[in-house]
Design an enzyme around this catalytic site. Structure first.
Site, PDB file in Angstrom:
ATOM      1  N   GLU A 157       0.829  -1.201   0.000  1.00  0.00           N
ATOM      2  CA  GLU A 157       0.000   0.000   0.000  1.00  0.00           C
ATOM      3  C   GLU A 157       0.864   1.252   0.000  1.00  0.00           C
ATOM      4  O   GLU A 157       2.090   1.180   0.166  1.00  0.00           O
ATOM      5  CB  GLU A 157      -0.933  -0.007   1.214  1.00  0.00           C
ATOM      6  CG  GLU A 157      -0.199  -0.123   2.543  1.00  0.00           C
ATOM      7  CD  GLU A 157      -0.745   0.830   3.584  1.00  0.00           C
ATOM      8  OE1 GLU A 157      -0.867   2.023   3.266  1.00  0.00           O
ATOM      9  OE2 GLU A 157      -1.025   0.361   4.707  1.00  0.00           O
ATOM     10  N   LYS A 169      -4.688  -1.871  15.064  1.00  0.00           N
ATOM     11  CA  LYS A 169      -4.153  -0.900  16.032  1.00  0.00           C
ATOM     12  C   LYS A 169      -5.018  -0.874  17.294  1.00  0.00           C
ATOM     13  O   LYS A 169      -6.247  -0.977  17.224  1.00  0.00           O
ATOM     14  CB  LYS A 169      -4.092   0.489  15.401  1.00  0.00           C
ATOM     15  CG  LYS A 169      -3.169   0.578  14.185  1.00  0.00           C
ATOM     16  CD  LYS A 169      -3.176   1.971  13.611  1.00  0.00           C
ATOM     17  CE  LYS A 169      -2.289   2.058  12.370  1.00  0.00           C
ATOM     18  NZ  LYS A 169      -2.855   1.351  11.220  1.00  0.00           N
TER      19      LYS A 169
END
Length: 712
Positions: free
Chosen positions: A61, A195
């Site tokens: 990405e 996260k």
């Protein structure tokens, strides 16, 4: 090459211009550069080459470049990650948006452009249309990168961490598009989990609802939380090494599921010790973001920057370390997956019918063309002749005979492939690409050139110039093929494509008549459809797979009237196809008439409520009938390539016939193989296996009963 899906008018015009030139020469091409929306997607030549040669590729990405790290650390990290991928034996394909074009694989200059840009957009699925329409540059999120990687045919994608359900998401409905993308795009995403600023428990629940297979990489099921190897939650499964991970991915791809795999890789132990300090900083940053009213896509970049400040750079070091680790692990998995898929495709010959046991002979023989295609695409709308134009060149491998031999080899039948190539560098490339095919019948001719075709096209896909060097197909002569008479005379099935000389077709048909061998003729185009019908040779054919136009040509050669204009409505198309098939069925065992987006019509002898597709054992005795099978639904978004679907259909049906399956199963295998081809950048999908086209194992497909019709 006759299987089609519905495309938008502009796409159809472009495809017709380019594909018509290929079809007239009986070739197929690697068309991820030529397929729909071609002007919007650009695949770097190194990535195209690796995919064409079935070598491992890892998608990366670019939001980490545009929004995740400060300059110049973002640029150096991006280059380091690509270097790690290369060191592990894979090709990196960083995905990004450059001036409204989706790039799969970035040059050094393009990486620099994204790293330095202050106006780059964060591009997810919802943002792609706007960014493209405005010509904006940007970094692709997990969601945006998955879309591009899937279109390019890249099954493994490495990132830092994925998005998830935000805290209080049950009220705000703030849920990352990464999760829904994982539920509808068959890509393996390698990440460090989720996260800790997110609601990890609800994220895992949401992934379960989306049907996403989640597994931790390592000896434990503990689900990592980016900076920490443990989140307090567990994955449903775990895989211990690259080989186990590759088996898991291969299973998903073989089943034809349209959902992805999430492989959660814990941060390396030496960097996890700072995790507690980083977690405390995260909680402080989360509270500050809430107090300042920061929401949505701006939350993560704010928190990462704040945490980096609070930890005095330790979080950035840990972030870089886990990304490096993910790149290493993901590349190892991509290499293992590539090896496993190639091994599956190279498994030994299967003698299902058992009539001709032989240690040295193949039960099937394919005779036809093989060629190397080059697609040179300019980066400007108008090309200036007489000078060098900026652009890219993509290489692929085609030929109808080669494609069918490829399909059968991937489906366990490893036929003897008889063809001709030169002794040039192209011939080495062909043989290297076709290692899983039995090419012992491919002649390497001195002072001859391997068949090649070059198409020069503009940025929008307009064909400016086409050059073909296909003369070597004339060297697949009767004299050469006669060396394999022993194999031909004992084969369960022989397949011919229309690229070979008429005299060779006549010879094989004489062998078929002498030894009662079943021969399948794939016409390749309307002009070549007439070749067996220039003599009595066609009466020795068992199977024909023409489209409606080719069926007309066959009838014209027999002096039978044909419609001046082909019908368009389904009812009229079926009526016309049955009427034109009827005269041929006096001698031919079965016709498989491909009807493009409308589906397939199978015509032949009636047998227990169906058409008898099994290899002919005696002359026809029963009545004639037809079965109509609608085409499988393939959306415009899913379609990447239209060049090999017809060959995949034929190969899938042949495989079913050789296994002795019933007619419905044979046709369903062909339709599933064609769908895989349409969704792949390759003419024959690298993920074509027996499991992937087994109608009983592909749970996502519901089958309607075919329409039965008597033939007068």
């Amino acid at each position: 090459m006759k299987f089609r899906v519905s495309l938008r008018r502009s796409e159809v015009r472009m495809l017709k211009r380019v594909t018509a030139h290929f079809v007239r020469r009986g070739i197929s091409t690697f068309q991820n550069r030529l397929s729909k929306n071609d002007g919007l997607f650009r695949v770097h030549p190194s990535v195209s080459q690796a995919l064409a040669e079935n070598r491992p590729v890892v998608a990366l990405e670019s939001t980490i470049i545009t929004h995740g790290m400060p300059y110049p650390h973002n640029l150096s990290t991006a280059k380091e990650v690509e270097a790690i991928v290369r060191a592990e034996g894979a090709t990196p394909a960083t995905v990004g948006l450059i001036q409204g074009k989706v790039h799969v694989g970035l040059s050094s200059e393009e990486l620099e452009h994204l790293a330095c840009s202050k106006t780059s957009l964060k591009v997810s699925r919802r943002d792609l249309p706007y960014a493209i329409s405005k010509g904006i540059s940007g970094g692709t999120t997990v969601s945006g990168t998955m879309i591009a990687a899937h279109r390019a045919g890249i099954p493994v994608f490495v990132t830092g961490g994925i998005g998830g359900v935000h805290r209080d998401g049950e009220n705000s409905l703030d849920i990352s598009a990464d999760l829904t993308e994982l539920g509808r795009t068959p890509i393996a995403v390698v990440s460090a989990g989720v996260k800790s600023i997110l609601d990890i428990g609800r994220t895992l629940e949401f992934l379960e609802t989306q049907g996403v297979c989640v597994a931790t990489y390592g000896m434990s099921k503990n689900f990592p939380a980016f900076f920490s190897p443990q989140s307090g939650f567990t994955s449903p499964y775990h895989v211990c090494n690259p080989e186990e991970a590759a088996e898991l991915i291969a299973g998903v791809l073989s089943l034809g599921l349209q959902s992805g795999v999430l492989l959660a890789v814990p941060i390396p132990e030496e960097h996890a010790t700072a995790g507690q300090h980083i977690e405390e900083a995260i909680q402080t940053a989360v509270a500050e973001a809430s107090a300042k009213g920061i929401k949505g896509r701006d939350v993560t970049p704010f928190i990462l920057q704040k945490v980096n400040e609070l930890t005095k750079g330790k979080s950035l070091q840990a972030n870089t370390a886990l990304i490096h680790n993910n790149a290493m692990v993901g590349s190892q998995i991509a290499c293992a997956l590539s090896k496993q898929m190639n091994k599956r495709n190279m498994r030994g010959t299967i003698h299902h019918l058992g009539n001709h046991p032989s240690e040295s002979q193949s039960s099937t023989v394919v005779i036809g063309g093989v060629n190397v295609d080059f697609i040179a695409k300019g980066k400007t709308e108008k090309l200036v002749f007489g000078q060098t134009n900026p652009g890219s060149v993509c290489q692929s491998f085609g030929g109808v005979g080669r494609n069918i031999a490829d399909s059968l080899s991937r489906l366990g039948h490893r036929p003897l492939f008889i063809s001709a190539i030169g002794t040039d560098s192209h011939s080495d490339a062909v043989l290297n690409h076709c290692k899983h095919i039995n090419t012992s019948g491919v002649a390497r001719l001195e002072e001859q050139r391997t068949a090649t075709y070059c198409a020069v096209i503009t940025e929008s896909g307009e064909l400016s110039l086409g050059l073909g060097d296909m003369d070597i197909h004339e060297q697949i002569t009767e004299q050469y093929v006669s060396q394999f008479e022993k194999q031909l005379s004992s084969a369960c099935l022989v397949c011919l494509d229309g690229n070979i000389p008429v005299s060779t077709i006549d010879y094989v048909c004489s062998i078929a008549k002498k030894y009662a061998i079943n021969v399948w003729y794939e016409p390749t185009d309307s002009d070549k459809a007439s070749k067996p019908f220039l003599s009595e040779a066609w009466k020795s054919l068992s199977y024909l797979s023409p489209n409606l136009a080719e069926l007309c040509t066959m009838n014209k050669n027999l002096g039978i009237p044909t419609p001046e204009v082909l019908p368009s409505s389904l009812k009229d198309v079926l009526s016309c196809a049955m009427a034109l098939s009827r005269p041929l069925l006096e001698y031919v065992h079965c016709l498989v008439v491909t009807l493009g987006a409308k589906g397939v019509l199978v015509c032949g002898e009636y047998d227990a409520g169906s058409v008898n597709l099994k290899p002919r054992q005696q002359k026809r005795r029963g009545q004639l009938c037809a079965l109509y099978y609608p085409a499988l639904t393939v959306t415009t978004e899913e379609t990447m390539n239209v060049s090999g679907a017809g060959d995949s259909l034929a190969g899938g049906m042949m495989a079913g016939i050789l296994q002795g399956l019933d007619t419905d199963s044979c046709v369903h295998m062909g339709l599933l193989a064609a769908r895989l081809s349409l969704a792949s950048p390759h003419p024959i999908s690298p993920f074509l296996t027996l499991d992937s086209v087994d109608p009983n194992k592909v749970q996502t497909q519901s089958w309607t009963k075919p329409s039965f019709m008597w033939m007068e």
